[in-house]
Every structure is written in C-alpha cells, then in structure tokens.
Design a protein around this motif. Structure first.
Motif, short mmCIF file in Angstrom:
data_model
loop_
_atom_site.label_atom_id
_atom_site.label_comp_id
_atom_site.label_asym_id
_atom_site.label_seq_id
_atom_site.Cartn_x
_atom_site.Cartn_y
_atom_site.Cartn_z
N VAL A 67 0.36 47.24 24.82
CA VAL A 67 -1.07 46.92 24.72
C VAL A 67 -1.75 48.04 23.94
O VAL A 67 -1.63 49.22 24.27
CB VAL A 67 -1.70 46.79 26.11
N SER A 68 -2.49 47.64 22.91
CA SER A 68 -3.17 48.63 22.09
C SER A 68 -4.63 48.75 22.50
O SER A 68 -5.17 47.92 23.23
CB SER A 68 -3.08 48.24 20.60
N LEU A 69 -5.28 49.80 21.97
CA LEU A 69 -6.70 49.99 22.26
C LEU A 69 -7.53 48.85 21.68
O LEU A 69 -8.55 48.46 22.25
CB LEU A 69 -7.15 51.33 21.68
N ASN A 70 -7.06 48.32 20.53
CA ASN A 70 -7.76 47.19 19.93
C ASN A 70 -7.73 45.96 20.85
O ASN A 70 -8.72 45.22 20.94
CB ASN A 70 -7.11 46.85 18.58
N ASP A 71 -6.60 45.74 21.53
CA ASP A 71 -6.51 44.63 22.49
C ASP A 71 -7.52 44.81 23.62
O ASP A 71 -8.19 43.84 24.04
CB ASP A 71 -5.09 44.55 23.08
N ILE A 72 -7.64 46.04 24.09
CA ILE A 72 -8.57 46.31 25.20
C ILE A 72 -10.02 46.13 24.74
O ILE A 72 -10.84 45.54 25.45
CB ILE A 72 -8.33 47.73 25.75
N ASN A 73 -10.33 46.60 23.54
CA ASN A 73 -11.69 46.43 23.02
C ASN A 73 -12.04 44.95 22.86
O ASN A 73 -13.16 44.52 23.17
CB ASN A 73 -11.83 47.15 21.69
N LEU A 74 -11.08 44.17 22.36
CA LEU A 74 -11.31 42.75 22.18
C LEU A 74 -11.51 42.06 23.52
O LEU A 74 -12.37 41.18 23.67
CB LEU A 74 -10.14 42.13 21.42
N ILE A 114 -12.69 43.44 26.22
CA ILE A 114 -13.99 43.85 26.74
C ILE A 114 -15.10 43.01 26.11
O ILE A 114 -16.05 42.57 26.79
CB ILE A 114 -14.23 45.35 26.49
N LYS A 115 -14.98 42.76 24.80
CA LYS A 115 -15.98 41.93 24.12
C LYS A 115 -16.00 40.51 24.68
O LYS A 115 -17.06 39.91 24.87
CB LYS A 115 -15.69 41.90 22.61
N GLU A 116 -14.82 39.97 24.96
CA GLU A 116 -14.75 38.63 25.53
C GLU A 116 -15.38 38.59 26.93
O GLU A 116 -16.09 37.64 27.27
CB GLU A 116 -13.29 38.17 25.61
N GLN A 117 -15.11 39.63 27.70
CA GLN A 117 -15.70 39.68 29.05
C GLN A 117 -17.22 39.83 29.01
O GLN A 117 -17.91 39.31 29.87
CB GLN A 117 -15.09 40.86 29.83
N SER A 118 -17.69 40.52 27.98
CA SER A 118 -19.13 40.74 27.86
C SER A 118 -19.83 39.56 27.20
O SER A 118 -21.08 39.57 27.06
CB SER A 118 -19.41 42.01 27.06
#
Length: 392
Positions: free
Chosen positions: A376-383, A385-389
């Motif tokens: 899992v990359s940081l980009n996956d986590i950022n994406l 987070i955007k979906e959750q928000s």
C-alpha cells in the motif's frame, strides 16, 4: 420400495380421501336415501294436505327434499322441498316435529369459517410473539472483549474499574453507603468505539451483557415500545449482575412533545416507561445501563438527570498515542511502502474516528490490489481519504 413409489401411493390415498370427503359432504344423504332408505315419493300437494289433517308425525328437512313419517306407520315418505321461509312455522303449528339436516354446503361453510378463525388468531399470536417475544433481547454471557481490545480511553477504563467492583460486590459497598450508578451516558461521534467499550466493560467485569438499539423498540403497533422496555429491564434483573447497553439512545429518549400525534404519543410512552424502570432500580439490583448517544442535548431532561444517569462520559476522537496503536493494529496484516511512516499516518489521520481509520486503511489495500500491487502506497491512502471525505 423407492421413495418416488411411496410418494405416489401417499398421493393416491390422499386424493381418494378428499374425493370420499367431498362425496360425503355433498352427496352423502342422497346416496344413503338412494341405496338404504328408499322413501315413497309423494307430491307436495298431498304432503301439504296430510300435514293440515294431522297425519304427519315428523319431518326431516334435507336439502332439496323433505323426508317425513306418518302417524301409525314406520314407512318413510319423500316430497320436494319448496324452500319456503314459512314452511317450518307451518309444520310446527300443525304439531309436526321438525329436524333440519345440514347439507354439504353448510358443513363446508362451517369448516371454512373455523379455518378462517384458526388462521386469524394464529396470525395475531404470531405477530405479538414476533414483536414482544422473550427472545427479542439476547443475553450475551461472554462478549469475548476486554479492555485490552479497546485502544485509548485510559481515563474511562480507570473510572469504570470501581464500577465493575461495585457490580460484583454490591452488598459490601452498600454497607459503606455507596450505591452503584444506575446509568452512564456515553456521548461521542459515531465510530469512536462506544459499542466496543460497552462490550469490553461487560467482558472485563465478567457479567451478562444485553445489547439493544433504538430500532428494537419501534413497532407499527401502539404500546409495543413501552412493553419492550419493560421486557428488557425485567430480563436484566433476572440476569443480574448485568449491563444493559442501549445504542442510538437519542432515537427513543428524545424530549417529550405533547403534540398529540401518534408518533409523539408513542415516544412519550417509551420515555415514561424508561423513567419508571430506572426509578425502580434498587441498590442491590446489580443492573447498569450504558446508553450511547451522539447528542445529549436531544434527550429528555427528566431521563438524564442524576439519579437515573449518574455520569456523562465523553468518548473523544483518538489522541495521538491512540492513533498510533490503531494504525499499528489495522496494518498488522498489510504491507506499506517506505513513504508510509507511522508518524506521517498518525498526523494524517488527526481528527479521524477509529472506524474511519480502519475504513481508510482497508480501502487503500483494495486500491493497491486493483493495481496488482501487494504494498500500500501513500498515494493509495490519500485517494482513500478523499473518497471517505466525499472529495472528487
């Protein structure tokens, strides 16, 4: 013998029985008269004159025919039934004994009426058992959770330690003039672990646990909600020491509004039932009510006053240390790239609930799997987070 052959035999006898029953109901009397009771047929005019002259002793009304006997003879005579509403009165006035035989249609109507009443009352019993069944609220003997499963909330765990001791030794504390709290309100945003904490408290105290939620008290029938409240607390007293956990408490404990509508009337009755049950607790009952809500301000003031709910506890968002523990726990079976440091993720997840942290990490793992990657990359986590928000 093959099962299919046996089934055919049973089907044959079932059909034979049904045919026999139909013949008995609709043609039984006629067949009996045809083969065993061959009556002398006379015109109705002759029968009428004989009744007037007093020669007829008894008449049996049997569907479309009248079977009658004359005085001084054992012979049976038959004539056509005129189906007149004055016939019975005419016969009785002339001293004739009258008996009416139910025909097949009358018997069938009686059977159908009986069948309808059985179905109707069975449906009523089923509905009431469904809505106020003793099994509505399950008693959990072992929750399988303890304080070690709850990340953070250290001050709350410490406060509850003495409450657990009072639950298990109420008599000892009663001698000291200390009673167990009747209720504790857990306030906090959704997803911060109020339900998990309630289960962990019951598991840590080794007492029975009865979970309930606001929707359990809702019903299409009036007065079912208050009856369920009484059922819940009656069961809790029998299973004491016991923790009753009511989730979404603001769904049933809202301020009473005497507007007169059916919904508000039912809500008022539920709140009143809760007040009566909480006031009925004795010091030695050993029942603790934990109620989780997102808004204490929406609750009825009489319900949350001291003496009913003695403590209000806020379940906050996880702090920095708690977030570190949660991230470590939720990434235990995940592989992260080097740019996903614990400190970075801890800062990135600031203000997130426990449930949201778990959801973001789970979604990021799914995104990595879609690209056929194991890490899992940081980009996956950022994406994620955007979906959750809700961001695009």
């Amino acid at each position: 013998m093959k099962r299919q052959t046996v089934r055919k035999i049973y089907t044959f006898f079932a059909l034979l029985f049904c045919i026999g029953l139909i013949c008995y109901l609709f043609f039984g009397d006629r067949l009996y008269s045809m083969f065993f009771n061959k009556a002398n047929v006379e015109p109705y005019s002759v029968f009428y004159e004989e009744v007037q002259s007093g020669a007829v002793e008894s008449v049996s009304v049997n569907g479309d025919s009248l079977q009658y006997k004359k005085k001084g003879t054992d012979e049976t005579f038959s004539t056509e039934n005129p189906d007149s509403p004055l016939l019975k009165e005419f016969l009785l006035k002339n001293g004739v004994k009258v008996s009416v035989q139910k025909d097949g249609f009358a018997v069938l109507a009686l059977i159908l009426d009986l069948f309808f009443y059985i179905i109707f009352f069975s449906a009523i019993v089923f509905v009431f058992r469904k809505f106020i069944s003793p099994n509505t609220f399950k008693v959990v003997r072992k929750t399988g959770k303890s304080f070690s499963d709850v990340v953070g909330m250290e001050s709350l765990k410490k406060d509850m330690t003495q409450v657990m001791d009072i639950m298990n030794h109420p008599a000892e504390y009663a001698k000291k003039g200390i009673r167990m709290p009747k209720g504790i309100l857990l306030e906090g945003e959704p997803g911060n672990g109020k339900t998990l904490f309630a289960k962990a408290l019951a598991g840590e105290a080794r007492v029975n646990f009865i979970p309930a939620k606001a929707t359990d008290f809702e019903s299409m029938f009036m007065a079912i909600g208050p009856m369920k409240v009484k059922l819940l607390f009656r069961k809790a007293r029998r299973c004491a020491p016991c923790i009753v956990f009511i989730d979404e408490f603001d769904g049933i404990g809202t301020r009473r509004n005497y507007s007169g509508s059916a919904i508000e009337t039912e809500n008022t009755r539920i709140v009143t039932a809760l007040l009566n049950e909480l006031d009925g607790f004795e010091n030695t009952n050993g029942v603790l009510v934990l109620a989780a809500t997102n808004s204490i301000s929406a609750l009825d003031e009489a319900l949350v006053r001291p003496g009913r709910f003695d403590a209000r506890v806020s379940v906050p968002y996880p702090d920095e240390n708690a977030r570190k523990e949660l991230i470590a726990m939720y990434t235990r079976d995940k592989k992260l790239t080097n740019d996903c440091s614990l400190e970075l993720l801890t800062d990135k997840f600031k203000g997130f609930s426990c449930a949201k942290i778990e959801s973001v990490l789970n979604r990021s793992q799914l995104l990595a799997s879609q690209d056929k990657r194991t890490e899992v990359s940081l980009n996956d986590i950022n994406l994620a987070i955007k979906e959750q928000s809700g961001a695009k």
